[in-house]
Design an enzyme around this catalytic site. Structure first.
Site, PDB file in Angstrom:
ATOM      1  N   GLU A 166      -4.917  -8.911  -0.240  1.00 37.69           N
ATOM      2  CA  GLU A 166      -5.661  -8.600   0.992  1.00 37.69           C
ATOM      3  C   GLU A 166      -7.126  -8.509   0.614  1.00 37.69           C
ATOM      4  O   GLU A 166      -7.515  -7.654  -0.199  1.00 37.69           O
ATOM      5  CB  GLU A 166      -5.193  -7.280   1.628  1.00 37.69           C
ATOM      6  CG  GLU A 166      -3.854  -7.400   2.314  1.00 37.69           C
ATOM      7  CD  GLU A 166      -3.456  -6.164   3.104  1.00 37.69           C
ATOM      8  OE1 GLU A 166      -4.338  -5.479   3.656  1.00 37.69           O
ATOM      9  OE2 GLU A 166      -2.237  -5.896   3.162  1.00 37.69           O
ATOM     10  N   GLU A 173       0.842  -1.211   0.000  1.00 35.63           N
ATOM     11  CA  GLU A 173       0.000   0.000   0.000  1.00 35.63           C
ATOM     12  C   GLU A 173       0.873   1.255   0.000  1.00 35.63           C
ATOM     13  O   GLU A 173       0.732   2.131   0.878  1.00 35.63           O
ATOM     14  CB  GLU A 173      -0.989  -0.020   1.182  1.00 35.63           C
ATOM     15  CG  GLU A 173      -1.958  -1.185   1.092  1.00 35.63           C
ATOM     16  CD  GLU A 173      -3.143  -1.134   2.041  1.00 35.63           C
ATOM     17  OE1 GLU A 173      -3.214  -0.239   2.895  1.00 35.63           O
ATOM     18  OE2 GLU A 173      -4.023  -2.019   1.923  1.00 35.63           O
TER      19      GLU A 173
END
Ligand code: AHR
Length: 528
Positions: A332, A200
């Protein structure tokens, strides 16, 4: 009571019975499957797990230390290893998540008593003893028979630090770092199947622009390599770039455009994607216990957005990579509910209900339908965190409904996708309408046909009438996962409230018939 009174009660009871039967009257679904049609492989890596250094995911969930009274092998819980072996977990992503971009691997190697204590700034500012480091993770991977998916630190680390970590893990030659690994008790080079380049990076990984991340990606993929002789050529480690965590496509555009122009010096194999099911938004998360049908349908509706999200990103990837060389890696995904009351909110502790099991099947089925591009995924997270497979409390362990979904799906690992067409109508609750049924099919290496049917309808059973062409089958058997309520859970006191049970299916002249219960997940195998 007079005879007339008894008659009255009988009449009322009959009426009640009839109206309950009408309420519960089954819907019908017609499925058509041509078992001779071969599609793409449903990659086993779609059933991967994610184990971040977060809350009790690693510490207590996996690692109890060699001196613990809890049965363990070199500090790793035996009960957890046994449970995970049954899932044939193809890969485990570690050490993060956001934590990956603050992790400095050297703090987690060497004699246990000499490792420095650090602070886990990503998750609650708690003290990290670093007892569970690289060698312990690799031991765990080997005990459960999985593959390592290691995320390197791009946010606060350097390419040199990442390259040295890889040397420590994978070098078979007598380099200084390989010797250090041997001195720590591990003479053989480890395998690292997958390498994540940051996490991220558009947010907790350093809040980078896509252009800046692309420049980092080039450097890391150029200089961070795998030296294990067993992982060269066709078995090489796959490098995974940070991808989007939002439906907009700018990030994917930039990274994929960059990839299209890559030369010999750098490359990657997969683009990551993160998407959680948070139906009411981040400020108003849904409870994981004690909810009703309204929350159930809202959550499933929200999770189905995964399909559109994938499609958007795939459209961009197809533009720059029509040959689908780069995999989309959903590393995820899962339900992110409100923390359990009384738990540390930074530890992301939630219960796991029948609703989460159904949510898992819907996502796994979406991945299977996109398996030409989506070739890897990691549910968040494996133990004690978010949508977990396993919950532990000291010596106690309980398997969640999501665990059982992953177990029922083991036969789909590396099986060949077989298209199923079906129409079972819709289920509406308030303003939310859901497809009543979802289904996928696949053939395994032995020729067996596997059919998964999810009945999303929380009230009505569905009678399945499946026409199976292209192959003949001798017998059918299967199991189903359901429970009395959408929020039914397994607890330490009642661990078998939501477990699979055998289901009856009849097979006659190419037609399979069975009834699937409301809010259920059913997997049937057909023997040729
Ligand atoms: O899974 C929990 C966190 O969610 C991860 O650390 C991060 O990557 C994501 O935002």
């Amino acid at each position: 009571m007079k005879f007339g009174g008894v008659r009255f009660i009988l009449r009322i009871s009959l009426l009640l019975l009839v109206s309950t039967a009408t309420l519960m009257a089954a819907e019908t679904a017609h499925l058509t499957i041509d078992a001779s049609k071969t599609g793409v492989k449903i990659d086993r890596n779609l059933f991967g797990q994610f184990a971040e250094n977060l809350g009790h995911g690693l510490y207590e969930g996996i690692w109890v230390g060699p001196d613990s009274p809890i049965l363990n092998t070199r500090g790793i819980r035996n009960d957890v290893v046994t449970a995970l072996r049954a899932l044939k977990v193809p890969n485990i992503r570690w050490p993060g998540g956001c934590f990956a971009d603050e992790y400095h691997w050297r703090k987690g190697i060497g004699p246990a008593g000499q490792r420095p204590a650090t602070i886990n700034n990503s998750w609650g500012g708690v003290v990290d003893t670093n007892s569970f480091g690289t060698d312990e993770f690799m031991d765990f991977i080997q005990q459960i028979g999985s593959q390592a998916y290691v995320s390197v630190n791009v946010g606060s680390g350097t390419p040199q630090e990442a390259a040295e970590w890889m040397e420590y893990m994978t070098d078979a030659q007598p380099t200084a770092l390989a010797k250090e690994r041997a001195a720590n008790g591990h003479p053989d080079a480890y395998k690292v199947g997958f390498l994540g380049i940051g996490n991220e990076s558009w947010s907790c990984g350093g809040d980078m622009t896509a252009e800046y991340y692309l420049s980092q990606l080039k450097i890391y993929t150029r200089f961070v390599g795998n030296d294990n002789p067993a992982q060269q050529g066709p078995n090489h480690m796959l490098k995974i770039a940070v991808g989007p965590g939002f439906p907009e496509t700018e990030w994917t555009e930039t990274v994929m455009k960059g990839w299209q122009l890559h030369d010999w010096s750098w490359n990657f194999d997969g683009l990551s994607l993160h998407w959680y099911t948070v139906p009411n938004g981040w400020e108003n998360k849904t409870p994981s216990l004690g909810f009703g049908v309204e929350d159930y349908v809202k959550t499933l509706k929200s999770t189905l957005f995964m399909e559109e999200f994938l499609r958007k990103q795939e459209t961009v990837m197809d533009k720059y990579d029509p040959q689908k060389k780069i995999a989309l890696v959903v590393d995820e995904w899962g339900a992110w509910h409100a923390p359990l009351p009384g738990s540390n909110p930074s530890f992301l502790v939630q219960q796991n209900s029948l609703r989460d099991a159904i949510l898992a099947t819907l996502n796994l089925n979406i991945f299977a339908r996109h398996a030409d591009r989506v070739r890897m995924a990691n549910i968040a997270q494996m133990i004690n965190v978010l949508q977990a497979m396993i919950l532990t409390d000291k010596e106690k362990m309980v398997l969640t409904p999501t665990y059982y979904v992953f177990k029922m799906y083991v036969p789909f690992q590396d099986a060949t996708f077989v298209p199923v067409s079906f129409d079972a109508g819709t289920y509406t609750q308030g303003k939310v309408t859901l497809p009543r049924v979802d289904a996928i099919a696949a053939r395994d290496a032995s020729g067996k046909l596997w059919l998964e049917i999810t009945n999303l309808d929380p009230e009505k059973p569905v009678e399945i009438d499946a026409e199976i062409a292209g192959m003949t089958f001798k017998s059918a058997k299967g199991e189903t996962l359901t429970a009395p309520a959408v929020d039914s859970v397994n607890t330490f006191a009642a661990p078998n409230a939501v477990v699979p049970k055998p289901v009856f299916a009849s097979l006659k002249g190419g037609r399979l018939a069975l009834t699937v219960e409301p809010k259920s997940v059913t997997v049937i195998s057909l023997e040729p």
